[in-house]
Design a protein around this motif. Structure first.
Motif, PDB file in Angstrom:
ATOM      1  N   THR A  77     -17.483   4.660 -43.235  1.00  0.00           N
ATOM      2  CA  THR A  77     -17.249   3.827 -41.827  1.00  0.00           C
ATOM      3  C   THR A  77     -18.227   2.658 -41.841  1.00  0.00           C
ATOM      4  OG1 THR A  77     -17.200   5.878 -40.586  1.00  0.00           O
ATOM      5  CG2 THR A  77     -17.725   3.985 -39.435  1.00  0.00           C
ATOM      6  N   TYR A  78     -17.685   1.453 -41.580  1.00  0.00           N
ATOM      7  CA  TYR A  78     -18.566   0.221 -41.452  1.00  0.00           C
ATOM      8  C   TYR A  78     -18.531  -0.243 -39.931  1.00  0.00           C
ATOM      9  CZ  TYR A  78     -17.303  -0.027 -46.326  1.00  0.00           C
ATOM     10  OH  TYR A  78     -16.882   0.305 -47.641  1.00  0.00           O
ATOM     11  N   THR A  79     -19.739  -1.145 -39.831  1.00  0.00           N
ATOM     12  CA  THR A  79     -20.008  -1.519 -38.546  1.00  0.00           C
ATOM     13  C   THR A  79     -19.368  -3.011 -38.119  1.00  0.00           C
ATOM     14  OG1 THR A  79     -21.986  -2.708 -39.241  1.00  0.00           O
ATOM     15  CG2 THR A  79     -22.210  -0.367 -38.477  1.00  0.00           C
ATOM     16  N   ILE A  80     -19.110  -3.321 -37.124  1.00  0.00           N
ATOM     17  CA  ILE A  80     -18.832  -4.644 -36.477  1.00  0.00           C
ATOM     18  C   ILE A  80     -19.439  -5.075 -35.534  1.00  0.00           C
ATOM     19  CG2 ILE A  80     -16.759  -5.825 -35.404  1.00  0.00           C
ATOM     20  CD1 ILE A  80     -15.032  -3.277 -36.231  1.00  0.00           C
ATOM     21  N   THR A  81     -19.911  -6.204 -35.780  1.00  0.00           N
ATOM     22  CA  THR A  81     -21.036  -6.959 -35.274  1.00  0.00           C
ATOM     23  C   THR A  81     -20.376  -8.295 -34.596  1.00  0.00           C
ATOM     24  OG1 THR A  81     -22.849  -6.129 -36.376  1.00  0.00           O
ATOM     25  CG2 THR A  81     -23.239  -7.944 -35.026  1.00  0.00           C
ATOM     26  N   SER A  92     -13.119  -4.410 -29.026  1.00  0.00           N
ATOM     27  CA  SER A  92     -14.550  -3.949 -28.436  1.00  0.00           C
ATOM     28  C   SER A  92     -14.881  -2.980 -29.306  1.00  0.00           C
ATOM     29  CB  SER A  92     -14.568  -3.876 -27.248  1.00  0.00           C
ATOM     30  OG  SER A  92     -13.846  -2.607 -26.983  1.00  0.00           O
ATOM     31  N   ASN A  93     -14.268  -2.575 -30.653  1.00  0.00           N
ATOM     32  CA  ASN A  93     -14.771  -1.715 -31.583  1.00  0.00           C
ATOM     33  C   ASN A  93     -16.082  -2.047 -32.039  1.00  0.00           C
ATOM     34  OD1 ASN A  93     -12.423  -0.100 -30.950  1.00  0.00           O
ATOM     35  ND2 ASN A  93     -11.556  -0.757 -32.986  1.00  0.00           N
ATOM     36  N   THR A  94     -16.982  -1.178 -32.409  1.00  0.00           N
ATOM     37  CA  THR A  94     -18.279  -1.319 -32.936  1.00  0.00           C
ATOM     38  C   THR A  94     -18.329  -0.694 -34.420  1.00  0.00           C
ATOM     39  OG1 THR A  94     -19.314   0.312 -31.901  1.00  0.00           O
ATOM     40  CG2 THR A  94     -19.588  -1.903 -30.957  1.00  0.00           C
ATOM     41  N   SER A  95     -17.461  -0.010 -34.742  1.00  0.00           N
ATOM     42  CA  SER A  95     -17.102   0.531 -35.985  1.00  0.00           C
ATOM     43  C   SER A  95     -15.861   0.794 -36.630  1.00  0.00           C
ATOM     44  CB  SER A  95     -17.916   1.860 -36.244  1.00  0.00           C
ATOM     45  OG  SER A  95     -17.363   3.001 -35.503  1.00  0.00           O
ATOM     46  N   ILE A  96     -15.758   0.906 -37.848  1.00  0.00           N
ATOM     47  CA  ILE A  96     -14.117   1.148 -38.329  1.00  0.00           C
ATOM     48  C   ILE A  96     -14.373   1.895 -39.738  1.00  0.00           C
ATOM     49  CG2 ILE A  96     -14.131  -1.082 -39.612  1.00  0.00           C
ATOM     50  CD1 ILE A  96     -11.259  -1.516 -38.809  1.00  0.00           C
ATOM     51  N   SER A  97     -13.308   2.670 -40.114  1.00  0.00           N
ATOM     52  CA  SER A  97     -12.966   3.534 -41.009  1.00  0.00           C
ATOM     53  C   SER A  97     -12.881   2.464 -42.167  1.00  0.00           C
ATOM     54  CB  SER A  97     -12.035   4.671 -40.983  1.00  0.00           C
ATOM     55  OG  SER A  97     -12.376   5.371 -40.077  1.00  0.00           O
ATOM     56  N   GLY A  98     -13.391   2.632 -43.494  1.00  0.00           N
ATOM     57  CA  GLY A  98     -13.198   1.935 -44.718  1.00  0.00           C
ATOM     58  C   GLY A  98     -11.427   1.787 -44.823  1.00  0.00           C
ATOM     59  N   GLY A  99     -10.972   0.956 -45.344  1.00  0.00           N
ATOM     60  CA  GLY A  99      -9.402   0.731 -45.692  1.00  0.00           C
ATOM     61  C   GLY A  99      -8.728   0.394 -44.557  1.00  0.00           C
ATOM     62  N   SER A 100      -9.140   0.587 -43.375  1.00  0.00           N
ATOM     63  CA  SER A 100      -8.464   0.312 -42.128  1.00  0.00           C
ATOM     64  C   SER A 100      -8.313  -1.005 -41.823  1.00  0.00           C
ATOM     65  CB  SER A 100      -9.010   0.907 -40.688  1.00  0.00           C
ATOM     66  OG  SER A 100      -9.108   2.397 -40.798  1.00  0.00           O
ATOM     67  N   SER A 101      -7.101  -1.611 -41.100  1.00  0.00           N
ATOM     68  CA  SER A 101      -6.866  -2.893 -40.762  1.00  0.00           C
ATOM     69  C   SER A 101      -7.761  -3.252 -39.580  1.00  0.00           C
ATOM     70  CB  SER A 101      -5.474  -3.223 -40.523  1.00  0.00           C
ATOM     71  OG  SER A 101      -4.808  -2.623 -39.599  1.00  0.00           O
ATOM     72  N   TYR A 102      -7.998  -4.208 -39.342  1.00  0.00           N
ATOM     73  CA  TYR A 102      -8.796  -4.880 -38.200  1.00  0.00           C
ATOM     74  C   TYR A 102      -8.198  -6.066 -37.453  1.00  0.00           C
ATOM     75  CZ  TYR A 102     -12.503  -6.757 -35.003  1.00  0.00           C
ATOM     76  OH  TYR A 102     -12.941  -7.171 -33.815  1.00  0.00           O
ATOM     77  N   ASN A 103      -7.831  -6.195 -36.166  1.00  0.00           N
ATOM     78  CA  ASN A 103      -7.296  -7.441 -35.722  1.00  0.00           C
ATOM     79  C   ASN A 103      -7.863  -7.576 -34.435  1.00  0.00           C
ATOM     80  OD1 ASN A 103      -5.019  -7.649 -37.699  1.00  0.00           O
ATOM     81  ND2 ASN A 103      -4.499  -5.354 -36.855  1.00  0.00           N
ATOM     82  N   ALA A 104      -8.184  -8.758 -34.012  1.00  0.00           N
ATOM     83  CA  ALA A 104      -8.627  -9.230 -32.883  1.00  0.00           C
ATOM     84  C   ALA A 104      -8.423 -10.609 -32.364  1.00  0.00           C
ATOM     85  CB  ALA A 104     -10.268  -9.309 -32.867  1.00  0.00           C
ATOM     86  N   THR A 142     -13.502  -3.370 -46.204  1.00  0.00           N
ATOM     87  CA  THR A 142     -14.244  -2.808 -47.235  1.00  0.00           C
ATOM     88  C   THR A 142     -15.666  -2.971 -47.279  1.00  0.00           C
ATOM     89  OG1 THR A 142     -13.819  -4.761 -48.599  1.00  0.00           O
ATOM     90  CG2 THR A 142     -12.267  -2.855 -48.898  1.00  0.00           C
ATOM     91  N   GLY A 143     -16.274  -3.645 -45.756  1.00  0.00           N
ATOM     92  CA  GLY A 143     -17.677  -3.800 -45.622  1.00  0.00           C
ATOM     93  C   GLY A 143     -17.952  -3.787 -44.356  1.00  0.00           C
ATOM     94  N   ASN A 144     -19.090  -4.101 -43.934  1.00  0.00           N
ATOM     95  CA  ASN A 144     -19.633  -4.370 -42.740  1.00  0.00           C
ATOM     96  C   ASN A 144     -18.913  -5.584 -42.374  1.00  0.00           C
ATOM     97  OD1 ASN A 144     -21.001  -1.892 -42.385  1.00  0.00           O
ATOM     98  ND2 ASN A 144     -22.967  -2.844 -43.086  1.00  0.00           N
ATOM     99  N   ILE A 145     -18.390  -5.985 -41.121  1.00  0.00           N
ATOM    100  CA  ILE A 145     -18.094  -6.991 -40.594  1.00  0.00           C
ATOM    101  C   ILE A 145     -18.937  -7.716 -39.366  1.00  0.00           C
ATOM    102  CG2 ILE A 145     -16.142  -8.039 -38.958  1.00  0.00           C
ATOM    103  CD1 ILE A 145     -14.424  -5.493 -40.402  1.00  0.00           C
ATOM    104  N   THR A 146     -19.200  -8.951 -39.638  1.00  0.00           N
ATOM    105  CA  THR A 146     -19.684  -9.977 -38.629  1.00  0.00           C
ATOM    106  C   THR A 146     -18.970 -10.969 -38.237  1.00  0.00           C
ATOM    107  OG1 THR A 146     -21.777  -9.366 -39.676  1.00  0.00           O
ATOM    108  CG2 THR A 146     -21.952 -11.171 -38.120  1.00  0.00           C
ATOM    109  N   ILE A 147     -18.534 -10.864 -36.805  1.00  0.00           N
ATOM    110  CA  ILE A 147     -17.958 -12.098 -36.400  1.00  0.00           C
ATOM    111  C   ILE A 147     -18.948 -12.951 -35.491  1.00  0.00           C
ATOM    112  CG2 ILE A 147     -15.958 -12.595 -34.794  1.00  0.00           C
ATOM    113  CD1 ILE A 147     -15.024  -9.652 -35.479  1.00  0.00           C
ATOM    114  N   THR A 148     -18.930 -14.473 -35.721  1.00  0.00           N
ATOM    115  CA  THR A 148     -19.520 -15.228 -35.109  1.00  0.00           C
ATOM    116  C   THR A 148     -18.630 -16.402 -34.342  1.00  0.00           C
ATOM    117  OG1 THR A 148     -21.283 -15.087 -36.426  1.00  0.00           O
ATOM    118  CG2 THR A 148     -21.502 -16.919 -35.214  1.00  0.00           C
TER     119      THR A 148
END
Length: 150
Positions: A77-81, A92-104, A142-148
């Motif tokens: 599990t990786y964090t999303i900041t 608004s997810n703050t975590s995600i499973s490795g290998g999953s897709s993320y869209n926002a 594949t890692g922690n995500i930071t969105i600025t």
């Protein structure tokens, strides 16, 4: 939930079956095969992230129509900041499973415009490959995500 797909018919030799598969699982610790629909399993003698080899010397000759392939794995599990200024994000997810897709989608607050969106995964800036207009699309985390965004 993890996905697992057998890629093709297994290849066989006298005492060995090799199964090719695809999965979004990142940390496989064991691969097993059942010839009876999942009641009894044998361990792979060797495996990679996409293939497993099994010794089937004790199996009777014939066709096996109820085989089940099973993976044991540790879910990563990786964090999303989010560092947002004068805007909001649709996911608004703050975590995600490795290998999953993320869209926002980033939306500017009333009276503001978005001037910058930077996305890092791990310590790498991946903005140029995942940001389009105000949308973020990561096919495999594949890692922690930071969105600025500002």
């Amino acid at each position: 939930m993890a996905s697992l797909t057998v890629s093709s018919s297994p290849s066989t030799t006298t005492n060995t079956i090799t199964v090719q598969f695809t999965t979004d699982v990142l940390d496989i610790s064991k691969v097993e095969l059942s010839n009876d629909g999942g009641n009894t399993y044998i361990n792979a003698t060797s495996f990679t992230s996409s293939s497993a080899e099994f010794n089937v010397a004790t199996w009777a000759s014939g066709a096996y129509n109820n085989c089940v392939l099973r993976l044991t794995y540790t879910e990563i599990t990786y964090t999303i900041t989010n560092n947002l200024s004068n805007c909001t994000i649709s996911n608004s997810n703050t975590s995600i499973s490795g290998g999953s897709s993320y869209n926002a989608t980033i939306t500017a607050d009333i009276g503001y415009a978005i001037s910058s969106i930077v996305v890092t995964m791990g310590d790498t800036d991946i903005s140029s490959s995942v940001v389009s207009d105000n949308s973020i699309n990561i096919s495999s985390v594949t890692g922690n995500i930071t969105i600025t965004a500002s």
